[in-house]
Design an enzyme around this catalytic site. Sequence first.
Site, PDB file in Angstrom:
ATOM      1  N   ASN A 259      -9.049   1.155  10.208  1.00 23.96           N
ATOM      2  CA  ASN A 259      -8.219   0.865  11.375  1.00 23.96           C
ATOM      3  C   ASN A 259      -8.751   1.579  12.607  1.00 23.96           C
ATOM      4  O   ASN A 259      -9.217   0.939  13.551  1.00 23.96           O
ATOM      5  CB  ASN A 259      -6.759   1.248  11.110  1.00 23.96           C
ATOM      6  CG  ASN A 259      -5.874   0.931  12.290  1.00 23.96           C
ATOM      7  OD1 ASN A 259      -6.053  -0.098  12.922  1.00 23.96           O
ATOM      8  ND2 ASN A 259      -4.952   1.814  12.612  1.00 23.96           N
TER       9      ASN A 259
ATOM     10  N   GLY B  97      -7.945   8.715  10.441  1.00 25.49           N
ATOM     11  CA  GLY B  97      -8.181   8.826  11.885  1.00 25.49           C
ATOM     12  C   GLY B  97      -9.301   9.777  12.264  1.00 25.49           C
ATOM     13  O   GLY B  97      -9.594   9.973  13.430  1.00 25.49           O
TER      14      GLY B  97
ATOM     15  N   ALA C  65      -9.585   5.046   4.860  1.00 21.50           N
ATOM     16  CA  ALA C  65      -9.479   6.205   5.749  1.00 21.50           C
ATOM     17  C   ALA C  65     -10.776   6.990   5.848  1.00 21.50           C
ATOM     18  O   ALA C  65     -11.454   7.253   4.856  1.00 21.50           O
ATOM     19  CB  ALA C  65      -8.379   7.170   5.344  1.00 21.50           C
ATOM     20  N   GLY C  66     -11.103   7.349   7.068  1.00 17.87           N
ATOM     21  CA  GLY C  66     -12.226   8.240   7.325  1.00 17.87           C
ATOM     22  C   GLY C  66     -13.486   7.538   7.795  1.00 17.87           C
ATOM     23  O   GLY C  66     -14.320   8.151   8.449  1.00 17.87           O
TER      24      GLY C  66
ATOM     25  N   LYS D 114       0.880  -1.171   0.000  1.00 21.07           N
ATOM     26  CA  LYS D 114       0.000   0.000   0.000  1.00 21.07           C
ATOM     27  C   LYS D 114       0.916   1.217   0.000  1.00 21.07           C
ATOM     28  O   LYS D 114       1.667   1.436   0.953  1.00 21.07           O
ATOM     29  CB  LYS D 114      -0.890   0.008   1.244  1.00 21.07           C
ATOM     30  CG  LYS D 114      -1.641   1.331   1.422  1.00 21.07           C
ATOM     31  CD  LYS D 114      -2.491   1.353   2.682  1.00 21.07           C
ATOM     32  CE  LYS D 114      -2.809   2.786   3.083  1.00 21.07           C
ATOM     33  NZ  LYS D 114      -3.593   2.874   4.308  1.00 21.07           N
TER      34      LYS D 114
END
Lengths: 256, 372
Positions: free
Chosen positions: A206, A158, A184-185, A97
């Site tokens: 995550n 995050g 993300a998000g 990635k």
Amino acid sequence: MKDALHIGGKALSSRLFIGTGKYSRNTLIPEVVAASGSEVITVALRRVDPSSREENVLNHIPPHMTLLPNTSGARTAEEAVRIARLARAAGMGNWVKIEVINDQRYLLPDNLETIRATEILAAEGFVVLPYMSPDLSAALRLRDAGAAAVMPLGAPIGSNRGLRTKELIGILIEETGLPIIVDAGIGRPSEAAEAMEMGAAAVLLNTAIATARDPLGMAEAFRGAVAAGRQAYLAGLGAVRQEAEASSPLTGFLNV
Amino acid sequence: MSFYESLMTLERLPFKELWKGYRAEDVRRALAKEKLDEEDLLALLSPAAGPHLEEMAQKAQRITRSHFGHVVQLFTPMYVADYCVNHCTYCSFSSIYDFPRKKLTLEEVEKEAAAIASTGLRHILLLTGESRRDSPVGYVKDCVKVLRKYFSSISIEVNPLSAEEYQELADAGVDGLTLFQEVYHQEMYAKLHVKGPKRNFRARLDAPERGCQAGFRSVNIGALLGLHDWRQEAFMAAMHARYLQDRYPGCEISLSPPRFRPYLGSFNPESDVTDRALVQIILAYRLFLPRSGITLSTREPAEFRDHLVHLGVTKMSAGVSTEVGGHTGDGGTPQFEISDSRSVPEIRDMLYRNGLQPVFKDWDILAESSVR
């Protein structure tokens, strides 16, 4: 396998990719893997310490998982390329990635450097999954550079803000012909479902799981949401109407 | 343009009246905002924020967990030389003190490095006293060469250097720079720094920016709290951090809140930084600079550090000795007394007990010469 996601020669049955950072202990990772049903897990090479048995995150990842080493910390294409090569040399496989970030305030990716790194690494035989800001021309260049999928952000890393870039991601899904993995998000299962309903190939998460009060419960919730969103996409969602169907149609006279 | 120009403007603020002027509603307004400005920072550092520490802490923790996760990165300082040409009235390494000075040979550096690395730490902060004659850049570079065999990230805390010298060290594999202004109040600075090149306020103030330009991955700054009014000093340090962050977004700017510790001499701190005050500073830093690292040293006592790990701290030192050669037994004079003498495993276990993961390694040196 029915409805498998094909990337880099692998057929994946789970469309939920997970991360390894931000957990309160690495021993949670195998439990989260089990609860999420995920088959792909991303690991920052910068955190991998082969010399430490206990603290080495790789020792906590079940062997059936596909490792997706990421180039977190890279600020240029060159740094991303070096990190990817180090990961492959460390036996972490040939998936990568690409993450090139030059902005520590918002952690937004640098698409230009990402395209450059993708060109180099795809030519070296890596299965390249670049993290990017959703921009159509950048996505097309990534495709032409040999990316196996593209990973646009839904909102800054995050932030748990959800699918703020929905319109742009929708365009990537329609136009690139590549698997689009929303990375993300995403903060809530409903947002993951929303991405899947739109036709995203997968989502990568995550923070939402790692920082939940009950990470295992949240992993399970996302597993269900991703599966439901995918199922809805396959089943063909009905068109959304802004207005009720008029009972006295304006063009009814044409049928008289 | 340099932060010096901003500082010249900021120091004209009527701080004494300002601190009295803030009200609870200013603090609440700052707490409700996502992106805080200078006014908000002042409100959070003012006496009006004193009764709102719990609300500040809740928000600070939320922000820290979402940006950094449940992790705290560990490192340790390694003192390689204590020769110093400056006379700073608050420091044990000051040139006026007559004690046997030490500078490690490269073999000794290697022994220290091996001892530290055996504890599992992979991030090291290399420190020297400030002496271009006794610990020149060439010596620092030689030490870095040795340290690279043992560590995956090397930061330095040495006298201010030129842009070219920083560049040389970045090329050699140094990825972080720590440099504290000590005190941002210029008059106080002149009073405390009696002799030596450190008297040059501006040269020191501009050094972190030169570090950003040289391409260090991280630059850590701070005010030594207690040397002057802590509210004003914390404000200036945070504004300095934001100045750097705005201009060098690729560099991780972090802040340290070192609190004045007893040392060899008898300097009495000007401004008493109570535990409550230190907590207020850390929380204000976190809310004002949500993505900045905050580093906590062993100047603080163990029990207090254990509480602070929940309030926005992202890095802490462990297994610390502030003596030259202190990790291999025959150390010298400590720079300051440490309060938390716990070993690396003790700090690791403390973090796990607090639901936090210690991170020993968070980088790989990618400098040209290190990649074959």
